[in-house]
Design a protein around this motif. Structure first.
Motif, PDB file in Angstrom:
ATOM      1  N   ARG A  84      27.897   6.636  14.260  1.00  0.00           N
ATOM      2  CA  ARG A  84      27.214   7.775  14.614  1.00  0.00           C
ATOM      3  C   ARG A  84      27.850   9.093  14.144  1.00  0.00           C
ATOM      4  N   GLY A  85      27.293   9.785  13.202  1.00  0.00           N
ATOM      5  CA  GLY A  85      27.591  11.175  12.713  1.00  0.00           C
ATOM      6  C   GLY A  85      28.713  11.154  11.714  1.00  0.00           C
ATOM      7  N   PHE A 157      37.221  10.546  11.843  1.00  0.00           N
ATOM      8  CA  PHE A 157      36.400   9.259  12.400  1.00  0.00           C
ATOM      9  C   PHE A 157      37.257   9.287  13.902  1.00  0.00           C
ATOM     10  N   SER A 158      36.757   9.950  14.645  1.00  0.00           N
ATOM     11  CA  SER A 158      37.268  10.102  16.003  1.00  0.00           C
ATOM     12  C   SER A 158      36.773   9.184  17.030  1.00  0.00           C
ATOM     13  N   HIS A 159      37.462   8.938  18.328  1.00  0.00           N
ATOM     14  CA  HIS A 159      36.777   8.179  19.303  1.00  0.00           C
ATOM     15  C   HIS A 159      36.487   6.647  18.642  1.00  0.00           C
ATOM     16  N   LEU A 212      30.029   1.913  20.421  1.00  0.00           N
ATOM     17  CA  LEU A 212      30.774   2.882  20.581  1.00  0.00           C
ATOM     18  C   LEU A 212      29.807   4.302  20.959  1.00  0.00           C
ATOM     19  N   TYR A 213      28.565   4.095  20.017  1.00  0.00           N
ATOM     20  CA  TYR A 213      27.831   5.104  20.459  1.00  0.00           C
ATOM     21  C   TYR A 213      27.013   5.000  21.733  1.00  0.00           C
ATOM     22  N   ILE A 214      26.803   3.915  22.085  1.00  0.00           N
ATOM     23  CA  ILE A 214      26.062   3.759  23.390  1.00  0.00           C
ATOM     24  C   ILE A 214      27.091   4.168  24.525  1.00  0.00           C
TER      25      ILE A 214
END
Length: 248
Positions: A84-85, A157-159, A212-214
Protein backbone atom coordinates in the motif's frame (compact mmCIF):
# COMPACT_ATOMS: atom_id res chain seq x y z
CA UNK A 1 -7.48 8.14 -3.22
CA UNK A 2 -4.23 6.47 -2.26
CA UNK A 3 -2.16 4.11 -4.36
CA UNK A 4 -2.42 0.33 -4.30
CA UNK A 5 1.02 -0.60 -5.57
CA UNK A 6 2.00 -3.98 -6.96
CA UNK A 7 5.25 -5.44 -8.24
CA UNK A 8 5.11 -7.93 -11.11
CA UNK A 9 8.08 -10.21 -11.89
CA UNK A 10 8.19 -10.51 -15.67
CA UNK A 11 10.96 -10.96 -18.23
CA UNK A 12 11.37 -8.53 -21.11
CA UNK A 13 10.76 -11.32 -23.60
CA UNK A 14 7.59 -12.28 -21.71
CA UNK A 15 6.33 -8.72 -22.09
CA UNK A 16 6.52 -9.21 -25.83
CA UNK A 17 5.28 -12.81 -25.89
CA UNK A 18 2.43 -12.53 -23.38
CA UNK A 19 1.18 -9.13 -24.50
CA UNK A 20 2.40 -7.65 -27.77
CA UNK A 21 2.57 -10.95 -29.67
CA UNK A 22 -0.85 -11.87 -28.30
CA UNK A 23 -2.25 -8.53 -29.48
CA UNK A 24 -1.38 -9.52 -33.02
CA UNK A 25 -2.17 -13.23 -32.87
CA UNK A 26 -5.35 -14.38 -31.12
CA UNK A 27 -4.11 -17.99 -31.05
CA UNK A 28 -1.36 -17.04 -28.59
CA UNK A 29 -3.84 -16.87 -25.70
CA UNK A 30 -4.97 -20.45 -26.21
CA UNK A 31 -1.40 -21.68 -26.56
CA UNK A 32 -0.13 -19.88 -23.46
CA UNK A 33 -3.16 -20.79 -21.37
CA UNK A 34 -2.59 -24.46 -22.17
CA UNK A 35 1.14 -24.21 -21.56
CA UNK A 36 0.69 -22.53 -18.18
CA UNK A 37 -2.42 -24.52 -17.16
CA UNK A 38 -4.47 -21.35 -16.86
CA UNK A 39 -8.06 -21.80 -15.68
CA UNK A 40 -10.75 -20.97 -18.23
CA UNK A 41 -12.02 -18.03 -16.16
CA UNK A 42 -8.61 -16.34 -16.21
CA UNK A 43 -8.00 -17.30 -19.82
CA UNK A 44 -11.12 -15.33 -20.67
CA UNK A 45 -9.99 -12.38 -18.54
CA UNK A 46 -6.65 -12.55 -20.34
CA UNK A 47 -8.41 -12.43 -23.71
CA UNK A 48 -10.67 -9.61 -22.52
CA UNK A 49 -7.67 -7.55 -21.38
CA UNK A 50 -6.03 -7.99 -24.77
CA UNK A 51 -9.26 -6.94 -26.48
CA UNK A 52 -9.14 -3.67 -24.55
CA UNK A 53 -5.46 -3.29 -25.42
CA UNK A 54 -6.22 -3.58 -29.13
CA UNK A 55 -8.47 -0.53 -28.84
CA UNK A 56 -5.66 1.69 -27.55
CA UNK A 57 -5.33 4.89 -29.57
CA UNK A 58 -1.89 6.14 -30.69
CA UNK A 59 -2.35 9.30 -28.61
CA UNK A 60 -3.10 7.37 -25.40
CA UNK A 61 -0.53 7.40 -22.60
CA UNK A 62 1.44 4.13 -22.69
CA UNK A 63 1.64 3.77 -18.90
CA UNK A 64 -2.15 4.11 -18.56
CA UNK A 65 -2.87 1.57 -21.29
CA UNK A 66 -0.37 -0.99 -22.57
CA UNK A 67 1.90 -0.76 -19.52
CA UNK A 68 -1.00 -1.25 -17.12
CA UNK A 69 -2.46 -4.12 -19.17
CA UNK A 70 0.93 -5.89 -19.13
CA UNK A 71 0.93 -5.77 -15.32
CA UNK A 72 -2.63 -7.14 -15.24
CA UNK A 73 -1.70 -9.97 -17.59
CA UNK A 74 1.41 -10.90 -15.60
CA UNK A 75 -0.88 -11.75 -12.70
CA UNK A 76 -2.59 -14.45 -14.76
CA UNK A 77 0.74 -16.28 -15.01
CA UNK A 78 2.49 -15.96 -11.65
CA UNK A 79 2.67 -14.29 -8.23
CA UNK A 80 2.74 -10.52 -7.87
CA UNK A 81 3.41 -8.48 -4.73
CA UNK A 82 1.26 -5.81 -3.08
CA UNK A 83 2.31 -2.82 -0.97
CA UNK A 84 0.00 0.00 0.00
CA UNK A 85 1.44 3.34 -1.14
CA UNK A 86 5.06 2.21 -1.56
CA UNK A 87 5.83 2.98 -5.19
CA UNK A 88 9.43 2.83 -6.36
CA UNK A 89 8.38 5.69 -8.64
CA UNK A 90 7.79 7.85 -5.56
CA UNK A 91 11.12 6.81 -4.08
CA UNK A 92 12.85 8.03 -7.25
CA UNK A 93 11.14 11.41 -6.84
CA UNK A 94 12.63 11.65 -3.33
CA UNK A 95 15.95 9.97 -4.11
CA UNK A 96 16.76 10.37 -7.84
CA UNK A 97 19.82 8.11 -7.63
CA UNK A 98 17.48 5.11 -7.52
CA UNK A 99 16.56 5.76 -11.14
CA UNK A 100 19.76 3.96 -12.16
CA UNK A 101 18.06 0.68 -11.27
CA UNK A 102 15.31 1.18 -13.87
CA UNK A 103 14.97 0.79 -17.63
CA UNK A 104 12.58 2.81 -19.77
CA UNK A 105 10.05 1.34 -22.15
CA UNK A 106 11.81 2.82 -25.17
CA UNK A 107 14.79 0.57 -24.38
CA UNK A 108 12.71 -2.51 -23.57
CA UNK A 109 10.49 -2.73 -26.62
CA UNK A 110 12.00 -3.97 -29.92
CA UNK A 111 9.89 -1.47 -31.87
CA UNK A 112 9.09 2.23 -31.76
CA UNK A 113 5.76 3.49 -30.44
CA UNK A 114 3.68 6.60 -30.94
CA UNK A 115 2.23 6.67 -27.43
CA UNK A 116 3.67 9.12 -24.92
CA UNK A 117 5.28 7.41 -21.93
CA UNK A 118 6.22 8.62 -18.44
CA UNK A 119 8.15 5.53 -17.24
CA UNK A 120 6.84 6.38 -13.76
CA UNK A 121 3.57 6.25 -11.85
CA UNK A 122 1.96 9.66 -12.25
CA UNK A 123 -1.64 8.72 -11.48
CA UNK A 124 -3.83 5.77 -10.54
CA UNK A 125 -4.40 2.76 -12.81
CA UNK A 126 -1.08 2.78 -14.59
CA UNK A 127 2.24 1.03 -14.84
CA UNK A 128 5.31 2.58 -13.31
CA UNK A 129 9.00 1.79 -13.47
CA UNK A 130 10.53 -1.37 -14.85
CA UNK A 131 13.52 -2.78 -12.96
CA UNK A 132 15.37 -5.09 -15.39
CA UNK A 133 16.72 -8.45 -14.28
CA UNK A 134 20.33 -7.36 -13.80
CA UNK A 135 19.31 -4.29 -11.81
CA UNK A 136 16.91 -6.27 -9.62
CA UNK A 137 19.92 -8.36 -8.59
CA UNK A 138 22.07 -5.24 -8.19
CA UNK A 139 19.45 -3.55 -6.01
CA UNK A 140 19.13 -6.66 -3.87
CA UNK A 141 22.90 -6.87 -3.44
CA UNK A 142 23.16 -3.16 -2.67
CA UNK A 143 20.48 -3.47 -0.01
CA UNK A 144 22.56 -6.01 1.87
CA UNK A 145 25.96 -4.43 1.22
CA UNK A 146 25.41 -0.67 1.01
CA UNK A 147 24.23 0.90 4.27
CA UNK A 148 22.96 4.06 2.52
CA UNK A 149 20.80 2.09 0.08
CA UNK A 150 19.49 -0.06 2.91
CA UNK A 151 18.65 2.97 5.02
CA UNK A 152 16.79 4.66 2.15
CA UNK A 153 14.80 1.53 1.31
CA UNK A 154 13.99 0.68 4.93
CA UNK A 155 12.78 4.22 5.52
CA UNK A 156 10.66 4.35 2.38
CA UNK A 157 9.23 0.82 2.65
CA UNK A 158 8.40 1.31 6.32
CA UNK A 159 6.16 -0.76 8.60
CA UNK A 160 7.55 -4.07 7.29
CA UNK A 161 6.69 -3.27 3.67
CA UNK A 162 10.38 -3.70 2.89
CA UNK A 163 9.89 -7.44 3.42
CA UNK A 164 7.34 -7.52 0.61
CA UNK A 165 9.58 -5.54 -1.74
CA UNK A 166 12.53 -7.80 -0.98
CA UNK A 167 10.34 -10.83 -1.66
CA UNK A 168 9.54 -9.40 -5.08
CA UNK A 169 13.25 -8.85 -5.77
CA UNK A 170 14.09 -12.37 -4.60
CA UNK A 171 11.37 -13.84 -6.82
CA UNK A 172 12.72 -11.91 -9.79
CA UNK A 173 16.25 -13.10 -9.06
CA UNK A 174 15.06 -16.71 -8.94
CA UNK A 175 13.13 -16.32 -12.19
CA UNK A 176 15.82 -14.32 -13.94
CA UNK A 177 13.22 -11.65 -14.62
CA UNK A 178 12.74 -7.95 -14.14
CA UNK A 179 9.94 -6.31 -12.14
CA UNK A 180 7.16 -4.13 -13.48
CA UNK A 181 5.59 -1.71 -11.03
CA UNK A 182 1.90 -0.85 -11.32
CA UNK A 183 -0.95 0.69 -9.39
CA UNK A 184 -4.51 -0.54 -8.84
CA UNK A 185 -4.09 -3.95 -10.42
CA UNK A 186 -5.46 -5.15 -7.09
CA UNK A 187 -7.48 -2.98 -4.68
CA UNK A 188 -7.88 -4.58 -1.25
CA UNK A 189 -10.72 -3.23 0.87
CA UNK A 190 -9.39 -3.50 4.45
CA UNK A 191 -12.82 -2.90 5.97
CA UNK A 192 -14.75 -5.28 3.72
CA UNK A 193 -12.36 -7.81 2.22
CA UNK A 194 -14.97 -9.69 0.15
CA UNK A 195 -15.37 -6.44 -1.78
CA UNK A 196 -11.69 -6.32 -2.74
CA UNK A 197 -11.08 -5.90 -6.46
CA UNK A 198 -8.47 -7.43 -8.74
CA UNK A 199 -8.33 -6.89 -12.48
CA UNK A 200 -5.91 -9.80 -12.62
CA UNK A 201 -5.90 -13.08 -10.68
CA UNK A 202 -6.54 -12.20 -7.04
CA UNK A 203 -5.25 -15.58 -5.90
CA UNK A 204 -1.84 -14.85 -7.43
CA UNK A 205 -1.44 -11.79 -5.21
CA UNK A 206 1.12 -12.44 -2.48
CA UNK A 207 -0.83 -12.11 0.75
CA UNK A 208 1.79 -10.57 3.06
CA UNK A 209 1.42 -7.00 1.83
CA UNK A 210 -2.36 -7.25 2.10
CA UNK A 211 -2.08 -8.41 5.73
CA UNK A 212 0.10 -5.39 6.47
CA UNK A 213 -2.48 -3.07 4.93
CA UNK A 214 -5.31 -4.62 6.94
CA UNK A 215 -3.33 -4.34 10.17
CA UNK A 216 -2.35 -0.73 9.41
CA UNK A 217 -5.96 0.21 8.71
CA UNK A 218 -7.07 -1.35 11.99
CA UNK A 219 -4.33 0.47 13.88
CA UNK A 220 -5.24 3.81 12.33
CA UNK A 221 -8.87 3.29 13.24
CA UNK A 222 -7.85 2.46 16.79
CA UNK A 223 -5.75 5.61 17.07
CA UNK A 224 -8.63 7.75 15.81
CA UNK A 225 -11.22 6.32 18.15
CA UNK A 226 -8.80 5.36 20.94
CA UNK A 227 -10.87 2.35 21.86
CA UNK A 228 -11.88 -1.02 20.44
CA UNK A 229 -15.13 -0.49 18.58
CA UNK A 230 -17.32 -2.93 16.65
CA UNK A 231 -15.90 -1.56 13.39
CA UNK A 232 -12.33 -2.23 14.54
CA UNK A 233 -13.31 -5.73 15.55
CA UNK A 234 -14.86 -6.12 12.11
CA UNK A 235 -11.58 -5.01 10.51
CA UNK A 236 -9.77 -7.67 12.51
CA UNK A 237 -12.32 -10.20 11.33
CA UNK A 238 -11.73 -9.14 7.71
CA UNK A 239 -8.04 -9.86 8.16
CA UNK A 240 -8.97 -13.32 9.38
CA UNK A 241 -11.29 -13.74 6.40
CA UNK A 242 -8.48 -12.88 3.96
CA UNK A 243 -6.12 -15.31 5.68
CA UNK A 244 -8.77 -18.02 5.61
CA UNK A 245 -9.41 -17.32 1.94
CA UNK A 246 -5.77 -17.54 0.91
CA UNK A 247 -4.39 -19.80 3.62
CA UNK A 248 -2.10 -18.95 6.55
Amino acid sequence: MGFDISYHPIKEEEICEWYFDALQNHDVVEQLALQHQMEDFYKQKYADTLAVGRQTEPNAVFDKTHGYYIAVIQGFFRTYYYTRGSAFSFLIEEKPHFKKYTKNWQSILPFSMDNSVANLITENYSSGVYIPADQAIALLNDYYNNSHIKQDLDHFFSHKRIDVFLSALEASKKLGSGILEATEVVEPNPFDMPKSISYSNLFNCDKEGVYLYIDAAAEQMSQIQNTQTPQQQETSNKSSFWKKLFGN
